[in-house]
Design an enzyme around this catalytic site. Structure first.
Site, mmCIF file in Angstrom:
data_model
loop_
_atom_site.group_PDB
_atom_site.id
_atom_site.type_symbol
_atom_site.label_atom_id
_atom_site.label_comp_id
_atom_site.label_asym_id
_atom_site.label_seq_id
_atom_site.Cartn_x
_atom_site.Cartn_y
_atom_site.Cartn_z
ATOM 1 N N ALA A 167 0.869 -1.174 0.000
ATOM 2 C CA ALA A 167 0.000 0.000 0.000
ATOM 3 C C ALA A 167 0.908 1.226 0.000
ATOM 4 C CB ALA A 167 -0.876 -0.017 1.245
ATOM 5 N N GLY B 111 0.679 -4.987 1.152
ATOM 6 C CA GLY B 111 -0.531 -5.080 0.340
ATOM 7 C C GLY B 111 -0.282 -5.716 -1.023
ATOM 8 N N GLU C 97 -0.464 -9.335 -0.384
ATOM 9 C CA GLU C 97 -1.873 -9.644 -0.086
ATOM 10 C C GLU C 97 -2.722 -9.624 -1.361
ATOM 11 O OE1 GLU C 97 -1.787 -6.480 2.895
ATOM 12 O OE2 GLU C 97 -2.402 -7.948 4.377
ATOM 13 N N GLU D 80 4.884 -5.075 7.270
ATOM 14 C CA GLU D 80 4.136 -3.982 7.913
ATOM 15 C C GLU D 80 4.589 -3.719 9.342
ATOM 16 O OE1 GLU D 80 2.744 -6.449 6.116
ATOM 17 O OE2 GLU D 80 1.040 -5.719 4.934
HETATM 18 N N1 CO8 Z 1 4.621 3.188 -0.821
HETATM 19 C C1 CO8 Z 1 5.000 4.320 -1.414
HETATM 20 N N2 CO8 Z 1 6.137 4.445 -2.109
HETATM 21 C C2 CO8 Z 1 6.932 3.361 -2.205
HETATM 22 C C3 CO8 Z 1 6.589 2.134 -1.615
HETATM 23 C C4 CO8 Z 1 5.359 2.061 -0.898
HETATM 24 N N3 CO8 Z 1 4.921 0.922 -0.333
HETATM 25 N N4 CO8 Z 1 7.576 1.240 -1.875
HETATM 26 C C5 CO8 Z 1 8.489 1.903 -2.602
HETATM 27 N N5 CO8 Z 1 8.109 3.170 -2.809
HETATM 28 C C6 CO8 Z 1 8.815 4.217 -3.555
HETATM 29 C C7 CO8 Z 1 9.993 4.742 -2.763
HETATM 30 O O1 CO8 Z 1 9.582 5.714 -1.822
HETATM 31 C C8 CO8 Z 1 10.854 5.321 -3.865
HETATM 32 O O2 CO8 Z 1 10.316 6.559 -4.270
HETATM 33 P P1 CO8 Z 1 11.263 7.869 -4.376
HETATM 34 O O3 CO8 Z 1 12.186 7.532 -5.506
HETATM 35 O O4 CO8 Z 1 10.295 8.945 -4.694
HETATM 36 O O5 CO8 Z 1 11.964 7.987 -3.074
HETATM 37 C C9 CO8 Z 1 10.620 4.342 -5.029
HETATM 38 O O6 CO8 Z 1 9.404 3.667 -4.723
HETATM 39 C C10 CO8 Z 1 11.713 3.306 -5.143
HETATM 40 O O7 CO8 Z 1 11.860 2.663 -3.913
HETATM 41 P P2 CO8 Z 1 13.256 2.511 -3.143
HETATM 42 O O8 CO8 Z 1 14.172 3.615 -3.491
HETATM 43 O O9 CO8 Z 1 12.970 2.288 -1.691
HETATM 44 O O10 CO8 Z 1 13.807 1.165 -3.831
HETATM 45 P P3 CO8 Z 1 14.824 0.118 -3.204
HETATM 46 O O11 CO8 Z 1 15.200 -0.788 -4.313
HETATM 47 O O12 CO8 Z 1 15.912 0.818 -2.455
HETATM 48 O O13 CO8 Z 1 13.974 -0.708 -2.106
HETATM 49 C C11 CO8 Z 1 12.037 -1.899 -1.301
HETATM 50 C C12 CO8 Z 1 12.914 -1.514 -2.511
HETATM 51 C C13 CO8 Z 1 12.832 -2.823 -0.383
HETATM 52 C C14 CO8 Z 1 10.827 -2.644 -1.839
HETATM 53 C C15 CO8 Z 1 11.626 -0.613 -0.533
HETATM 54 O O14 CO8 Z 1 11.091 0.323 -1.468
HETATM 55 C C16 CO8 Z 1 10.601 -0.837 0.526
HETATM 56 O O15 CO8 Z 1 10.913 -1.340 1.605
HETATM 57 N N6 CO8 Z 1 9.303 -0.442 0.261
HETATM 58 C C17 CO8 Z 1 8.258 -0.507 1.224
HETATM 59 C C18 CO8 Z 1 7.760 -1.932 1.415
HETATM 60 C C19 CO8 Z 1 6.675 -1.984 2.477
HETATM 61 O O16 CO8 Z 1 6.907 -1.679 3.639
HETATM 62 N N7 CO8 Z 1 5.450 -2.402 2.079
HETATM 63 C C20 CO8 Z 1 4.348 -2.495 2.993
HETATM 64 C C21 CO8 Z 1 3.542 -1.238 2.958
HETATM 65 S S1 CO8 Z 1 2.256 -1.241 4.170
HETATM 66 C C22 CO8 Z 1 1.017 -2.148 3.474
HETATM 67 O O17 CO8 Z 1 1.095 -2.624 2.375
HETATM 68 C C23 CO8 Z 1 -0.189 -2.331 4.333
HETATM 69 C C24 CO8 Z 1 -1.322 -2.931 3.525
HETATM 70 C C25 CO8 Z 1 -2.557 -3.030 4.350
HETATM 71 C C26 CO8 Z 1 -3.393 -1.759 4.312
HETATM 72 C C27 CO8 Z 1 -4.770 -2.072 4.749
HETATM 73 C C28 CO8 Z 1 -5.428 -0.855 5.357
HETATM 74 C C29 CO8 Z 1 -6.713 -1.225 6.037
#
Ligand code: CO8
Length: 260
Positions: free
Chosen positions: A66, A111, A114, A134
């Site tokens: 998400a 997400g 999921e 998460e």
């Molecule tokens: N949301 C928003 N932006 C994201 C996300 C995300 N989940 N993942 C990556 N991005 C963006 C980064 O911010 C970055 O943007 P910018 O260049 O503007 O800074 C771009 O994508 C590239 O990402 P990275 O530079 O971080 O790339 P890396 O190769 O260094 O890392 C990773 C890749 C390991 C995948 C890293 O991006 C990461 O850890 N991402 C987040 C993963 C995460 O925590 N996902 C879980 C999110 S929470 C969720 O899904 C909850 C769902 C349930 C909701 C239900 C509500 C009721």
């Protein structure tokens, strides 16, 4: 309908839906949510389409979760009042009776994992990585991760993944029963489309009933599930496609399906 965050293409009887925010690793924001719901509804309603494939744009991610930037400042009351993301289970899982496949081309996190698990099955690229990280954000899975992952891979691995936030690679995901096949990244979409075309060429009522039967196994007792299976089997024997399928087998020719 025109979409901004997803791409939708028809390949004969297969709908290919691509989440198209590669610059954000296909993070799932409200717009993606709304557009996916609309695309799945259009797929379900189109009688020319028999199966769908969902993937992410680019080589890096199916969906990295998400959209954290969208969620960061959202108050709890909004999550509750909007019932954030609740629409996916009702639209992508419950209302989509036709089969669909997730083609996971990289990160499927939070997400994203999921969402992949809402598919009828997952075909993974050899580069795929699955996780429920998460906990590292101070939350927990909110779209089925604690439930579907546990059913798919069992308590030990689900607990490990939810509590440590670690990722599973494609090989571990296949070993654990989360994905049905692994293919090289370059061949992923071809393989998923081929599988989807095979399904789309099946008798459509039988396809829906087979899907329903397997899903019932997660919701009921063995006795009730077996009864559901037997009754559904008996109902299918009344279809024209059953008569055609068995006749075609005896006559050594492919069946021609009516969907009734
Ligand atoms: N949301 C928003 N932006 C994201 C996300 C995300 N989940 N993942 C990556 N991005 C963006 C980064 O911010 C970055 O943007 P910018 O260049 O503007 O800074 C771009 O994508 C590239 O990402 P990275 O530079 O971080 O790339 P890396 O190769 O260094 O890392 C990773 C890749 C390991 C995948 C890293 O991006 C990461 O850890 N991402 C987040 C993963 C995460 O925590 N996902 C879980 C999110 S929470 C969720 O899904 C909850 C769902 C349930 C909701 C239900 C509500 C009721």
């Amino acid at each position: 309908m025109t979409y901004e965050s997803i791409l939708v293409e028809q390949h004969d009887a297969v709908t290919l839906i691509t989440i198209n925010r590669p610059q954000a690793l296909n993070a799932l924001n409200s717009q993606v949510l709304a557009e996916l719901i609309a695309a799945f509804a259009a797929f379900e309603a189109d009688p020319s389409q028999g199966c769908a494939v969902l993937t992410g744009a680019g080589d890096k991610a199916f969906a990295a979760g998400a959209d954290i930037k969208e969620m960061a400042d959202k108050p709890a009351s909004d999550f509750f009042n909007e019932d954030f993301f609740a629409g996916w289970t009702s639209h992508l899982v419950k209302s989509t009776r036709k089969p669909w496949i997730a083609a996971v081309n990289g990160f499927a996190l939070g997400g994203g994992c999921e969402l992949a698990m809402m598919a009828d099955f997952i075909i993974a690229a050899d580069t795929a990585r699955f996780g429920q990280p998460e906990i590292k954000l101070g939350v927990a899975p909110g779209m089925g991760g604690s439930q579907r992952l546990t059913r798919a891979v069992g308590k030990a691995k689900a607990m490990d993944m939810c509590l440590t936030g670690r990722m599973m690679d494609a090989a571990e995901a296949e070993r654990s029963g989360l994905v049905s096949r692994i293919v090289p990244l370059a061949g992923l979409i071809d393989e998923a489309l081929k599988a989807a075309q095979t399904i789309a060429a099946m008798p459509p009522m039988a396809a829906k009933v087979n899907k329903e039967m397997v899903n019932v196994a997660f919701e009921t007792t063995l006795d009730q599930g077996l009864l559901f299976e037997r009754r559904a089997f008996q109902i299918l024997t009344a279809t024209e496609d059953k008569a055609e399928g068995m006749k075609a087998f005896v006559e050594k020719r492919p069946g021609v399906w009516q969907g009734k």
